[in-house]
Motif scaffolding. Structure first.
Motif, PDB file in Angstrom:
ATOM      1  N   ARG A  97      -1.167  -2.604  14.310  1.00  0.00           N
ATOM      2  CA  ARG A  97       0.103  -2.066  13.821  1.00  0.00           C
ATOM      3  C   ARG A  97       1.270  -3.032  14.002  1.00  0.00           C
ATOM      4  N   GLU A  98       0.985  -4.317  13.934  1.00  0.00           N
ATOM      5  CA  GLU A  98       2.036  -5.329  14.029  1.00  0.00           C
ATOM      6  C   GLU A  98       2.641  -5.625  12.657  1.00  0.00           C
ATOM      7  N   LEU A  99       1.926  -5.275  11.587  1.00  0.00           N
ATOM      8  CA  LEU A  99       2.388  -5.493  10.218  1.00  0.00           C
ATOM      9  C   LEU A  99       2.285  -4.197   9.443  1.00  0.00           C
ATOM     10  N   ASP A 100       3.180  -4.019   8.481  1.00  0.00           N
ATOM     11  CA  ASP A 100       3.074  -2.862   7.594  1.00  0.00           C
ATOM     12  C   ASP A 100       1.960  -3.071   6.580  1.00  0.00           C
ATOM     13  N   GLY A 101       1.744  -4.308   6.183  1.00  0.00           N
ATOM     14  CA  GLY A 101       0.713  -4.629   5.222  1.00  0.00           C
ATOM     15  C   GLY A 101       0.470  -6.125   5.224  1.00  0.00           C
ATOM     16  N   ALA A 102      -0.553  -6.544   4.496  1.00  0.00           N
ATOM     17  CA  ALA A 102      -0.889  -7.966   4.434  1.00  0.00           C
ATOM     18  C   ALA A 102      -1.632  -8.256   3.147  1.00  0.00           C
ATOM     19  N   GLN A 135      -6.330   0.828   3.523  1.00  0.00           N
ATOM     20  CA  GLN A 135      -6.230   1.214   2.121  1.00  0.00           C
ATOM     21  C   GLN A 135      -5.742   0.020   1.323  1.00  0.00           C
ATOM     22  N   VAL A 136      -6.293  -0.123   0.149  1.00  0.00           N
ATOM     23  CA  VAL A 136      -5.888  -1.200  -0.745  1.00  0.00           C
ATOM     24  C   VAL A 136      -4.742  -0.660  -1.594  1.00  0.00           C
ATOM     25  N   ARG A 137      -3.578  -1.288  -1.461  1.00  0.00           N
ATOM     26  CA  ARG A 137      -2.405  -0.835  -2.202  1.00  0.00           C
ATOM     27  C   ARG A 137      -2.252  -1.584  -3.526  1.00  0.00           C
ATOM     28  N   TYR A 138      -2.853  -2.775  -3.612  1.00  0.00           N
ATOM     29  CA  TYR A 138      -2.813  -3.562  -4.839  1.00  0.00           C
ATOM     30  C   TYR A 138      -3.960  -4.561  -4.775  1.00  0.00           C
ATOM     31  N   GLU A 139      -4.581  -4.821  -5.924  1.00  0.00           N
ATOM     32  CA  GLU A 139      -5.710  -5.751  -5.978  1.00  0.00           C
ATOM     33  C   GLU A 139      -5.570  -6.614  -7.215  1.00  0.00           C
ATOM     34  N   LEU A 140      -5.904  -7.895  -7.052  1.00  0.00           N
ATOM     35  CA  LEU A 140      -5.748  -8.858  -8.135  1.00  0.00           C
ATOM     36  C   LEU A 140      -6.876  -9.880  -8.083  1.00  0.00           C
ATOM     37  N   LYS A 181       9.160   2.947   4.327  1.00  0.00           N
ATOM     38  CA  LYS A 181       9.790   3.015   3.007  1.00  0.00           C
ATOM     39  C   LYS A 181       9.981   1.631   2.394  1.00  0.00           C
ATOM     40  N   ALA A 182      10.311   0.648   3.202  1.00  0.00           N
ATOM     41  CA  ALA A 182      10.490  -0.715   2.680  1.00  0.00           C
ATOM     42  C   ALA A 182       9.160  -1.248   2.144  1.00  0.00           C
ATOM     43  N   PHE A 183       8.074  -1.002   2.865  1.00  0.00           N
ATOM     44  CA  PHE A 183       6.766  -1.458   2.412  1.00  0.00           C
ATOM     45  C   PHE A 183       6.366  -0.745   1.118  1.00  0.00           C
ATOM     46  N   THR A 184       6.612   0.557   1.049  1.00  0.00           N
ATOM     47  CA  THR A 184       6.304   1.314  -0.157  1.00  0.00           C
ATOM     48  C   THR A 184       7.083   0.757  -1.348  1.00  0.00           C
ATOM     49  N   ALA A 185       8.359   0.425  -1.151  1.00  0.00           N
ATOM     50  CA  ALA A 185       9.168  -0.176  -2.221  1.00  0.00           C
ATOM     51  C   ALA A 185       8.611  -1.538  -2.608  1.00  0.00           C
ATOM     52  N   PHE A 186       8.126  -2.305  -1.627  1.00  0.00           N
ATOM     53  CA  PHE A 186       7.518  -3.607  -1.897  1.00  0.00           C
ATOM     54  C   PHE A 186       6.267  -3.446  -2.764  1.00  0.00           C
ATOM     55  N   VAL A 187       5.441  -2.459  -2.459  1.00  0.00           N
ATOM     56  CA  VAL A 187       4.230  -2.198  -3.243  1.00  0.00           C
ATOM     57  C   VAL A 187       4.605  -1.865  -4.688  1.00  0.00           C
ATOM     58  N   VAL A 188       5.631  -1.034  -4.870  1.00  0.00           N
ATOM     59  CA  VAL A 188       6.091  -0.689  -6.214  1.00  0.00           C
ATOM     60  C   VAL A 188       6.531  -1.955  -6.955  1.00  0.00           C
ATOM     61  N   TYR A 189       7.267  -2.824  -6.275  1.00  0.00           N
ATOM     62  CA  TYR A 189       7.729  -4.079  -6.874  1.00  0.00           C
ATOM     63  C   TYR A 189       6.545  -4.970  -7.263  1.00  0.00           C
ATOM     64  N   ILE A 190       5.584  -5.131  -6.382  1.00  0.00           N
ATOM     65  CA  ILE A 190       4.402  -5.971  -6.648  1.00  0.00           C
ATOM     66  C   ILE A 190       3.639  -5.431  -7.846  1.00  0.00           C
TER      67      ILE A 190
END
Length: 154
Positions: free
Chosen positions: A3-8, A20-25, A138-147
């Motif tokens: 839990r040191e990062l919100d995502g990677a 959970q995979v929030r975005y895949e490319l 919320k910041a991470f969720t907004a980042f996912v939306v942006y990505i």
């Protein structure tokens, strides 16, 4: 996982049971040389070249090593760097070759030549991952939306 990062962003295959995979490319892997290299390097060039690589544990480095081994080449002459900018500058200056995802190369970079790699080593999967938790920052969720908006829905 601590839990040191919100995502990677992670490249390659991992145990996805706790995340959970929030975005895949799917990304294309390419060989970079400086602009003086007119053609894709031959096997002898691959063996004699210095290779600009990230530290052990990098998935692209593993792809690089696997590809060279399939060509009968051992990755001995390597220069480890920690940033993509250092890697690209080493290639631009003719210090060595590098394997990267095509997306990190600026289309207007006139000091780098991009070469395809064999089909078996040509694609990797990049994922934006997060822990499976009921609440997301919320910041991470907004980042996912942006990505997703920047890259298209995966």
């Amino acid at each position: 996982m601590n839990r040191e990062l919100d995502g990677a962003f992670c490249i390659g295959e991992y145990d996805l049971s706790q995340i959970q995979v929030r975005y895949e490319l799917q990304e294309q892997v390419v060989l970079l040389t400086n602009v003086q290299a007119q053609e894709a390097p031959a096997s002898t060039d691959l063996a004699n070249a210095a290779w600009i690589v990230f530290p052990v544990g990098c998935q692209i480095r593993a792809v690089n090593e696997d590809w060279l081994l399939s060509e009968g080449v051992t990755l001995l002459n390597k220069i480890e760097v920690n940033t993509i900018h250092t890697m690209l500058n080493c290639v631009r200056d003719g210090i060595g070759y590098a394997l990267v995802t095509h997306s990190v190369v600026a289309p207007d970079d006139d000091r780098i030549r991009v070469h395809p790699v064999p089909e078996l080593y040509r694609f990797v999967t990049t994922r934006l991952i997060a822990l499976k938790e009921p609440f997301q920052n919320k910041a991470f969720t907004a980042f996912v939306v942006y990505i997703r908006a920047a890259g298209g829905e995966a």
